[in-house]
Motif scaffolding. Structure first.
Motif, PDB file in Angstrom:
ATOM      1  N   ALA A 180       4.314  -6.694  -1.609  1.00  0.00           N
ATOM      2  CA  ALA A 180       4.858  -7.328  -0.325  1.00  0.00           C
ATOM      3  C   ALA A 180       4.124  -8.101   0.501  1.00  0.00           C
ATOM      4  O   ALA A 180       4.499  -9.109   1.112  1.00  0.00           O
ATOM      5  CB  ALA A 180       5.611  -6.210   0.481  1.00  0.00           C
ATOM      6  N   VAL A 181       2.866  -7.798   0.688  1.00  0.00           N
ATOM      7  CA  VAL A 181       1.808  -8.087   1.584  1.00  0.00           C
ATOM      8  C   VAL A 181       1.548  -9.727   0.918  1.00  0.00           C
ATOM      9  O   VAL A 181       1.147 -10.564   1.633  1.00  0.00           O
ATOM     10  CB  VAL A 181       0.491  -7.300   1.785  1.00  0.00           C
ATOM     11  CG1 VAL A 181      -0.372  -8.359   2.390  1.00  0.00           C
ATOM     12  CG2 VAL A 181       0.848  -6.294   2.597  1.00  0.00           C
ATOM     13  N   ALA A 232       4.055 -12.253   1.546  1.00  0.00           N
ATOM     14  CA  ALA A 232       4.332 -12.437   2.889  1.00  0.00           C
ATOM     15  C   ALA A 232       3.598 -13.802   3.285  1.00  0.00           C
ATOM     16  O   ALA A 232       3.913 -14.114   4.490  1.00  0.00           O
ATOM     17  CB  ALA A 232       3.945 -11.519   3.786  1.00  0.00           C
ATOM     18  N   ARG A 279      -0.132 -10.321   9.212  1.00  0.00           N
ATOM     19  CA  ARG A 279       0.626 -10.396   7.987  1.00  0.00           C
ATOM     20  C   ARG A 279       0.603  -8.902   7.600  1.00  0.00           C
ATOM     21  O   ARG A 279       1.577  -7.977   7.151  1.00  0.00           O
ATOM     22  CB  ARG A 279       0.035 -10.921   6.794  1.00  0.00           C
ATOM     23  CG  ARG A 279       1.053 -11.236   5.582  1.00  0.00           C
ATOM     24  CD  ARG A 279       0.434 -11.671   4.269  1.00  0.00           C
ATOM     25  NE  ARG A 279      -0.695 -12.769   4.315  1.00  0.00           N
ATOM     26  CZ  ARG A 279      -1.396 -12.999   3.337  1.00  0.00           C
ATOM     27  NH1 ARG A 279      -1.013 -12.429   2.146  1.00  0.00           N
ATOM     28  NH2 ARG A 279      -2.293 -14.003   3.252  1.00  0.00           N
ATOM     29  N   VAL A 331       4.083  -6.229   7.501  1.00  0.00           N
ATOM     30  CA  VAL A 331       4.326  -5.489   6.511  1.00  0.00           C
ATOM     31  C   VAL A 331       4.411  -3.754   6.669  1.00  0.00           C
ATOM     32  O   VAL A 331       5.459  -3.007   6.458  1.00  0.00           O
ATOM     33  CB  VAL A 331       3.719  -5.553   5.055  1.00  0.00           C
ATOM     34  CG1 VAL A 331       4.237  -4.829   3.977  1.00  0.00           C
ATOM     35  CG2 VAL A 331       4.038  -7.142   4.627  1.00  0.00           C
ATOM     36  N   ARG A 337       7.703  -3.692   8.687  1.00  0.00           N
ATOM     37  CA  ARG A 337       8.882  -3.436   7.760  1.00  0.00           C
ATOM     38  C   ARG A 337       8.793  -1.712   7.236  1.00  0.00           C
ATOM     39  O   ARG A 337       9.570  -1.052   7.141  1.00  0.00           O
ATOM     40  CB  ARG A 337       8.734  -3.970   6.359  1.00  0.00           C
ATOM     41  CG  ARG A 337       9.348  -5.452   6.572  1.00  0.00           C
ATOM     42  CD  ARG A 337       9.406  -6.392   5.375  1.00  0.00           C
ATOM     43  NE  ARG A 337       8.500  -7.311   5.359  1.00  0.00           N
ATOM     44  CZ  ARG A 337       8.166  -8.097   4.188  1.00  0.00           C
ATOM     45  NH1 ARG A 337       8.510  -7.680   2.983  1.00  0.00           N
ATOM     46  NH2 ARG A 337       7.164  -8.932   4.525  1.00  0.00           N
TER      47      ARG A 337
END
Length: 316
Positions: free
Chosen positions: A93-94, A97, A110, A114, A118
């Motif tokens: 996910a990172v 991003a 960033r 995440v 999130r």
């Protein structure tokens, strides 16, 4: 003379003995006499002491432990291995991003978006009251933890994502550095949602522990020092709760396995053994520690020997 149905001679009462006079081989004869109850043999069951759980076989070391630099990996399919898989998902996910090659402040933002945004990894006042806050797999499950464990999560996610993130062991409060520790970098505080820290902020954190901030404190922390600091947190948590003396002993014994550890841990282990009722082993450990003290602190060595003697007397 009367014969039975199968052609054998009848016993007294007119009943024939099975298998005799029938031409059956011994292996084909009935197992027991008709009308007779089978003998029931008692089944031996394992004896389990009340209040004790069966021991589980510990996982065997085999790879690299996250954040520690040691060669260790959980067994595939174990609960711990499934939790570590979360680090890979967070790293993906990172990576998605943002683009590579960003400035340190953008990389830190960033990661914070995440992990703290999130995924909601963060700290809180309640984190210091729970043992779970010092156990990595529980931190990955609950998304709450102490500063050092949250920093380990940031470092491991960053490493998997190919980002320059490293641990920074400020006195009293663990944070992370993002960037080049010898060049441009920023400090981020995972415990407080990834908030960026200035050098003045880091100096204020160090001052709360009575330590002046130096460049050495901003350099990447050694993996074994991280492990020892985590175990120190577990020891402190258990020491404040006498009913968890075995947890404290567990943390002490793990600390003693490290190549570098405080010698005082040997005395702490001896005292815990006595507290838990192992008087002979505890006394022997105290006497061994007293021999170390003889060279530079004879008075303390004498006191430790008195404690060892008192522990032996508790056997009577």
């Amino acid at each position: 003379m009367p014969r039975g149905r199968a052609g054998g001679r009848t016993r007294r009462g007119g009943r024939s003995r099975p298998g005799r006079g029938t031409g059956l081989r011994p292996a084909e004869r009935p197992d027991r006499r008709p009308g007779r109850r089978p003998v029931r043999r008692p089944v031996r069951r394992p004896v389990r002491r009340p209040g004790r759980r069966p021991r589980r076989r510990p996982e065997r070391p085999a790879g690299r432990a996250p954040g520690s630099g040691a060669d260790w990996e959980p067994e595939p399919g174990s609960a711990f291995a499934r939790r570590l898989g979360e680090l890979d998902r967070l790293a993906a996910a990172v990576r998605a991003a943002g683009p590579p090659g960003e400035a340190p402040a953008a990389v830190a933002a960033r990661l914070a978006g995440v992990l703290a945004g999130r995924a909601e990894f963060r700290g809180g006042s309640g984190a210091y009251r729970r043992l779970d806050s010092s156990l990595l797999h529980r931190v990955l499950e609950r998304r709450r933890g102490l500063p050092i464990l949250l920093s380990v999560v940031w470092v491991e996610v960053g490493r998997r994502a190919g980002l320059p993130v490293y641990p920074v062991a400020l006195p009293g409060h663990f944070v992370v550095g993002v960037g080049d520790p010898e060049g441009e970098f920023v400090l981020a505080d995972p415990f407080h949602g990834g908030r960026l820290l200035t050098t003045e902020d880091a100096a204020a954190i160090s001052a709360q522990s009575g330590t002046r901030l130096t460049s050495d404190l901003l350099s990447p922390a050694e993996p074994l020092d991280i492990v020892l600091r985590v175990l120190n947190n577990i020891r402190a948590w258990a020491a404040a709760r006498p009913e968890h003396a075995r947890v404290q002993l567990w943390a002490v014994e793990l600390s003693l396995l490290l190549p570098r550890h405080p010698a005082q841990l040997r005395l702490e282990r001896a005292e815990l053994l006595v507290k838990l009722g192992d008087f002979l082993t505890g006394a022997a450990e105290m006497e061994g520690f007293a021999k170390i003290l003889d060279a530079f602190d004879p008075e303390s060595a004498a006191r430790v020997r008195l404690d060892a003697k008192a522990a032996r007397h508790r056997l009577n």
